[in-house]
Design an enzyme around this catalytic site. Structure first.
Site, PDB file in Angstrom:
ATOM      1  N   LYS A 155       9.446  -4.777   6.359  1.00  7.00           N
ATOM      2  CA  LYS A 155       8.148  -4.659   5.687  1.00  7.00           C
ATOM      3  C   LYS A 155       8.151  -5.346   4.315  1.00  7.00           C
ATOM      4  CE  LYS A 155       6.972  -0.401   8.155  1.00  7.00           C
ATOM      5  NZ  LYS A 155       6.413   0.970   8.020  1.00  7.00           N
TER       6      LYS A 155
ATOM      7  N   ARG B 141      16.488   3.435   7.220  1.00  8.18           N
ATOM      8  CA  ARG B 141      15.540   3.977   6.243  1.00  8.18           C
ATOM      9  C   ARG B 141      16.243   4.796   5.173  1.00  8.18           C
ATOM     10  NH1 ARG B 141      10.601   5.176  10.508  1.00  8.18           N
ATOM     11  NH2 ARG B 141       9.401   3.281  10.089  1.00  8.18           N
TER      12      ARG B 141
ATOM     13  N   ASN C 183       8.922   2.130   3.709  1.00 12.16           N
ATOM     14  CA  ASN C 183      10.098   2.625   4.433  1.00 12.16           C
ATOM     15  C   ASN C 183      10.887   1.528   5.156  1.00 12.16           C
ATOM     16  OD1 ASN C 183       8.257   2.200   6.421  1.00 12.16           O
ATOM     17  ND2 ASN C 183       8.295   4.273   7.266  1.00 12.16           N
TER      18      ASN C 183
ATOM     19  N   HIS D 253       9.804  -1.358  10.571  1.00 17.61           N
ATOM     20  CA  HIS D 253       9.037  -0.835  11.699  1.00 17.61           C
ATOM     21  C   HIS D 253       9.866  -0.996  12.958  1.00 17.61           C
ATOM     22  CE1 HIS D 253       5.741  -0.361  14.641  1.00 17.61           C
ATOM     23  NE2 HIS D 253       6.312  -1.368  15.258  1.00 17.61           N
TER      24      HIS D 253
HETATM   25  O1  CDP Z   1       6.937   3.876  11.495  1.00 23.09           O
HETATM   26  P1  CDP Z   1       6.963   5.172  12.259  1.00 23.09           P
HETATM   27  O2  CDP Z   1       6.756   4.965  13.740  1.00 23.09           O
HETATM   28  O3  CDP Z   1       8.175   5.983  11.954  1.00 23.09           O
HETATM   29  O4  CDP Z   1       5.752   6.047  11.714  1.00 23.09           O
HETATM   30  P2  CDP Z   1       4.209   6.089  12.155  1.00 23.09           P
HETATM   31  O5  CDP Z   1       3.804   7.502  12.229  1.00 23.09           O
HETATM   32  O6  CDP Z   1       3.977   5.231  13.352  1.00 23.09           O
HETATM   33  O7  CDP Z   1       3.458   5.466  10.898  1.00 23.09           O
HETATM   34  C1  CDP Z   1       3.391   4.056  10.703  1.00 23.09           C
HETATM   35  C2  CDP Z   1       3.692   3.767   9.256  1.00 23.09           C
HETATM   36  O8  CDP Z   1       2.646   4.276   8.444  1.00 23.09           O
HETATM   37  C3  CDP Z   1       4.952   4.415   8.681  1.00 23.09           C
HETATM   38  O9  CDP Z   1       6.122   3.688   8.983  1.00 23.09           O
HETATM   39  C4  CDP Z   1       4.665   4.425   7.202  1.00 23.09           C
HETATM   40  O10 CDP Z   1       4.894   3.147   6.624  1.00 23.09           O
HETATM   41  C5  CDP Z   1       3.162   4.697   7.184  1.00 23.09           C
HETATM   42  N1  CDP Z   1       2.855   6.129   6.975  1.00 23.09           N
HETATM   43  C6  CDP Z   1       2.537   6.569   5.715  1.00 23.09           C
HETATM   44  O11 CDP Z   1       2.508   5.780   4.762  1.00 23.09           O
HETATM   45  N2  CDP Z   1       2.236   7.911   5.496  1.00 23.09           N
HETATM   46  C7  CDP Z   1       2.252   8.790   6.514  1.00 23.09           C
HETATM   47  N3  CDP Z   1       1.955  10.075   6.294  1.00 23.09           N
HETATM   48  C8  CDP Z   1       2.587   8.351   7.808  1.00 23.09           C
HETATM   49  C9  CDP Z   1       2.887   7.007   8.018  1.00 23.09           C
HETATM   50 MG    MG Z   2       5.087   4.137  14.721  1.00 25.25          MG
END
Ligand code: CDP
Ligand code: MG
Length: 139
Positions: free
Chosen positions: A11, A104, A114, A117
Site C-alpha cells: 500500500k 503487518r 497496514n 493487501h
Molecule cells: O485488508 P483486510 O482484508 O485485512 O481487511 P478488510 O476488512 O478487507 O478492510 C480493507 C482495508 O480497509 C484494511 O486493510 C484497512 O486498510 C482498511 N480498514 C480500515 O481502515 N478501518 C477498518 N475499520 C477496517 C478496514
Molecule cells: Mg479484505
C-alpha cells in the site's frame, strides 16, 4: 483444490517508506514466488472499483483516498493454498492484533496504513489478479 496464487498489494504508505524490499524479502522467505508485479498509481475510481465490496462501510471513503494517494506495488504470488497461506503471513487487519512474525506486525503503522493487501478468497484472488494483470504480464 485451492488456488495456488493470490493477489497482494504493497500500500502507498509502506511503498513511500521504502518498505517494499523488506516486505518482498519476507514474502520470498516464506515460500511465495512472484508471478507478476508492477508499480501503479490508482485513480480514485480504480481504487473504488477494487474495494467495491466495502462500499458503504464507514472506512470506505478514507480507504479510497488512501489507496489512490500514491503508487502501490501490485503482485501475484504463487504458493500452494496461496490465499489462506498469505492471509496467515499478512496477519490481522489491525497490526496491534497481528501475530509476531507477520508482515503487518513488522511493517504496518496503523489499521488503515497496514502495509499490505491480500485476497480473502480464491474467487477474489481471480478477480483481483485480473483487475491488475493481463495474461501477457503473468509468468
Ligand atoms: O485488508 P483486510 O482484508 O485485512 O481487511 P478488510 O476488512 O478487507 O478492510 C480493507 C482495508 O480497509 C484494511 O486493510 C484497512 O486498510 C482498511 N480498514 C480500515 O481502515 N478501518 C477498518 N475499520 C477496517 C478496514
Ligand atoms: Mg479484505
Amino acid at each position: 483444490m485451492p488456488l495456488n496464487y493470490t493477489l497482494s498489494l504493497i500500500k502507498p504508505w509502506a511503498f513511500s517508506q521504502d518498505l517494499t524490499g523488506p516486505i518482498l524479502h519476507v514474502v520470498n522467505q516464506n515460500g511465495f514466488h512472484i508471478r507478476a508485479m508492477k508499480l501503479i498509481h490508482l485513480s480514485k475510481e480504480q481504487a473504488g472499483e477494487f474495494y467495491e465490496v466495502h462500499r458503504g462501510k464507514p472506512f470506505y471513503d478514507d480507504l479510497i483516498d488512501f489507496m489512490s494517494s500514491g503508487p502501490i506495488v501490485a503482485m501475484i504470488l504463487e504458493k500452494e493454498n496461496a490465499v489462506v497461506e498469505y492471509r496467515k503471513l499478512m496477519g490481522a487487519t489491525d497490526p496491534v492484533e497481528a501475530c509476531v512474525g507477520t508482515i503487518r506486525r513488522m511493517f504496518a503503522e496503523s489499521k488503515s496504513h497496514n502495509a499490505v493487501h491480500g485476497s480473502d478468497s480464491d474467487e477474489n484472488a481471480i478477480r483481483e489478479s485480473n483487475f491488475f494483470f493481463n495474461v501477457l504480464e503473468r509468468y
